[in-house]
Design an enzyme around this catalytic site. Sequence first.
Site, mmCIF file in Angstrom:
data_model
loop_
_atom_site.group_PDB
_atom_site.id
_atom_site.type_symbol
_atom_site.label_atom_id
_atom_site.label_comp_id
_atom_site.label_asym_id
_atom_site.label_seq_id
_atom_site.Cartn_x
_atom_site.Cartn_y
_atom_site.Cartn_z
ATOM 1 C CG ASP A 171 -0.272 -0.507 2.837
ATOM 2 O OD1 ASP A 171 1.058 -0.721 2.535
ATOM 3 O OD2 ASP A 171 -0.730 1.136 3.333
ATOM 4 C CD GLU A 192 3.864 0.673 7.131
ATOM 5 O OE1 GLU A 192 4.697 0.929 8.220
ATOM 6 O OE2 GLU A 192 4.315 1.190 6.013
#
Length: 388
Positions: A82, A144
């Site tokens: 991400d 994350e």
Amino acid sequence: MNRAIPETLEMIGALIERPSVSCTDPHYDQSNLAVIHLLAEWLGGLGFSVEIRAIGDRKANLIATLGSREDPTGLVLSGHTDTVPCDPELWSSDPFKAVEKDGRIYGLGSADMKSFFALALEAANRFEAKDFRHPLVILATADEESSMSGVKSLVADNVKLGRYAVIGEPTGLKPIRMHKGVMLESIVVRGKAGHSSDPSLGANAIEGMHAVLSELLAFRAELRARHRNPAFKVDYPTLNLGSIHGGDNPNRICAHCETQIDIRPLPGMELEDLHEKLVKRLEPVLAQANGLSLEIRRMFEGLPPFESDANGEIVRCCEELSGYDSGAVAFGTEAPFLKRLGLQTVVMGPGHIEQAHQPDEYLPMTHIRAGTDILSRLIERFCIRPEA
């Protein structure tokens, strides 16, 4: 080597072109499945056994293994799929297109940290599958940048991955074996509204918060005096007063005031213990204040600080290959969670954290070859010739 995968620059471009923003605001949050499925395709072409582990309907982790996961001695190259949100209007180019210019690759995730996957695949592609004596695992996680739900799900399921791990966050290809933790706390003072012409008609939450803030500053000074670690640029735990909101009109006694704080503890400091100390310091402040009450709550469960053994094999190997002594950073990573899974862990990857989370994020082109060489030598050391 085979060309079951595209060239490194093509892989970086393809990963950047697949948006995978992770955000606590649902309006901006996106799926990471396009990135996961692309990595799965490439890794499958290299002979990896690929497992996609769903996290809800729109997110997933990927665990790709060359060799047997039953062998607990392998190397894990880990990254998150991400990115943070971005402001396209502030970029000089499309953030979702890789642009090569002036010896750099620009694009969202170029440094933090999609490029790492391309380098890891290219490094793995330098070897034949039959040469592996211990497994190589490529781990790609979700979220994350927000909740860390991806790596937390692995901890919850006690997933066995290997013995050594390198997390490819942007560190300028310098090994990091320590980082601070993160705590976000909300502190609310509640009072009673009333007409401002007569203070006896209410209880002013802002005045109560003034006393709370004074105690917070005293607590901050105490933390700084008691805890130091010279490995960090800012060598003490920080406490930041990040926001404050209270009241709604000058002629009303304020009935509600909230401040939100950020605490960055050093390795060796426990989040639960620190929260309890915070509560113990603040609860007595308003105990004798008529009409005022205090609420302290965690805004998320927190990110623990991280420290890896300075004499651990993976630390010493990364120091040797990079030419740098291992160091410490203030930003957080998934390292403490991989450590919980029993992995000796180092944070080391291409790019610089200074370019992350801002417009015109970029990766220096020089880090592509240098990073790939370091990763291939790590693979050789831990997977091909482990006794060398």
